[in-house]
Design an enzyme around this catalytic site. Structure first.
Site, mmCIF file in Angstrom:
data_model
loop_
_atom_site.group_PDB
_atom_site.id
_atom_site.type_symbol
_atom_site.label_atom_id
_atom_site.label_comp_id
_atom_site.label_asym_id
_atom_site.label_seq_id
_atom_site.Cartn_x
_atom_site.Cartn_y
_atom_site.Cartn_z
ATOM 1 N N GLU A 118 91.105 46.813 42.730
ATOM 2 C CA GLU A 118 90.228 46.647 43.895
ATOM 3 C C GLU A 118 89.086 45.697 43.580
ATOM 4 O OE1 GLU A 118 86.971 47.368 46.773
ATOM 5 O OE2 GLU A 118 86.938 47.598 44.585
ATOM 6 N N ASP A 125 89.999 51.293 39.261
ATOM 7 C CA ASP A 125 89.347 50.305 38.404
ATOM 8 C C ASP A 125 87.847 50.237 38.665
ATOM 9 O OD1 ASP A 125 89.993 49.122 40.940
ATOM 10 O OD2 ASP A 125 89.536 47.151 40.104
ATOM 11 N N GLU A 138 84.871 54.998 48.989
ATOM 12 C CA GLU A 138 83.748 54.155 48.575
ATOM 13 C C GLU A 138 82.458 54.920 48.849
ATOM 14 O OE1 GLU A 138 83.670 51.362 47.028
ATOM 15 O OE2 GLU A 138 85.699 50.550 47.251
#
Length: 344
Positions: free
Chosen positions: A117, A68, A139
């Site tokens: 998330e 997402d 990330e």
């Protein structure tokens, strides 16, 4: 061997699929079908995560990124070796890096493309996979960086109701909430080990017999922080950090150096699924991925394609380092046992 062109095309297609929180299904389907096109079994779990498991050598490694994105459409384009688009940095670039590292590594890997998330981490909280030995979260850390810590996140709600008095005689609900916020803010500081935060919502209005107000705040919390008693806590995820001497951190240091760069260990003031999955499985976790995190959530989100391709090479090397570390540990253990037998 998978070509650079294929890797770029996969990322471009993934970024083109608009997948804000709650609308991840099309992107999840694309990831699952892409794994299957390479002969890797993959599936969608009960909460909507994309899961692929490869059996190989070495420790079991969970590569968990999120599908997402925050809302906001940025036209997808490639200019001068840079891919523009929502999610290119946060965090489809890292997720695509994990996709190809899974394909190119002969290792025990669990790939998880997580949903929600950017919301309340439903995907991470409900992830049902075998317990890994190490966790790597997707990330943006920069191709030469690895994130070893994230601050926690606390969301709290405050409500005030004040009986009406003449306007010149009292403090109304809005003022009480603002004073409460200023009291909380007085303990703020800078950096990983300090409290910080912001007001998320503030509503105040007059009713027939009272002044009423509600305030929702989000705090970024340092390690060891405990919420004050009496607060209405909507959500709390504690801070997480891993020991820089961890075999996982050392593997990243070696993998980054092997690709001609100087490693940077980072602690970030945000919060990620690392805060959930590391403590949940009780194993070491770090975050890694290409991209400049300063571009997260901005209208200027873009990623260097050369950095993306290099990050895949780095991650494959890291996985090989972890495999080698386990093999070396097994050999050393065997040598010790043999020594004991001979001495006995």
């Amino acid at each position: 061997m998978i070509s650079s062109e294929e890797k770029v095309e996969f990322l471009r297609k993934l970024v083109e699929i608009y997948s804000p929180t709650g609308r991840e299904s099309e992107a999840v389907k694309f990831i699952v079908e892409s794994f299957e096109s390479f002969g890797v079994d993959a599936y969608v779990d009960e909460v909507g995560n994309a899961i692929a498991i490869r059996e190989g050598k070495g420790p079991r490694i969970l590569l968990a990124g999120h599908v997402d994105t925050v809302p906001g459409i940025i036209p997808v384009r490639i200019e001068d070796g840079v891919l523009w688009g929502r999610g290119s940095v946060d965090a489809k670039g890292p997720l695509a890096t994990f996709f190809f590292a899974t394909l190119e590594s002969n290792a025990n890997i669990i790939f998880a493309g997580l949903v929600d998330e950017e919301g309340f981490s439903k995907g991470a909280k409900n992830l049902d996979v075998p317990r890994p030995d190490y966790i790597i979260i997707g990330e943006p850390s920069g191709v030469d960086g690895v994130t070893i810590g994230y601050k926690g996140s606390l969301t709290a709600k405050f409500v005030e109701s004040v009986e009406k008095v003449h306007g010149s005689l009292g403090v109304d609900a809005a003022e009480r909430l603002i004073n409460r916020w200023l009291e909380i803010k007085s303990s703020f500081g800078e950096g990983f080990d300090a409290l910080s935060g912001r007001i998320v919502e503030l509503h105040a209005y007059e009713r027939d017999f009272d002044f009423y107000g509600e305030m929702v705040i989000n705090l970024r919390t340092p390690p060891g922080y405990n919420p004050p008693k009496g607060w209405e806590i909507l959500d709390f995820v504690p801070a997480y950090q891993v020991d820089r001497r961890s075999p996982l951190v050392r593997a990243f240091v070696r993998g980054i150096r092997r690709n001609g760069m100087r490693p940077r260990l980072k602690k970030k003031t945000g919060t990620a699924d690392m805060n959930i999955l590391g403590p949940r499985f009780g194993v070491d976790a770090v975050a890694y991925g290409p991209g400049d995190s300063r571009l997260d959530h901005t209208p200027h989100e873009r990623i260097s394609l050369s950095e993306y391709l290099l990050a895949i090479d780095v991650l494959v090397d890291v996985i090989e380092e972890l495999k080698g570390a386990k093999e070396r540990a097994a050999e050393e253990s065997g040598e010790r046992e043999a020594g004991k037998a001979l001495s006995g």
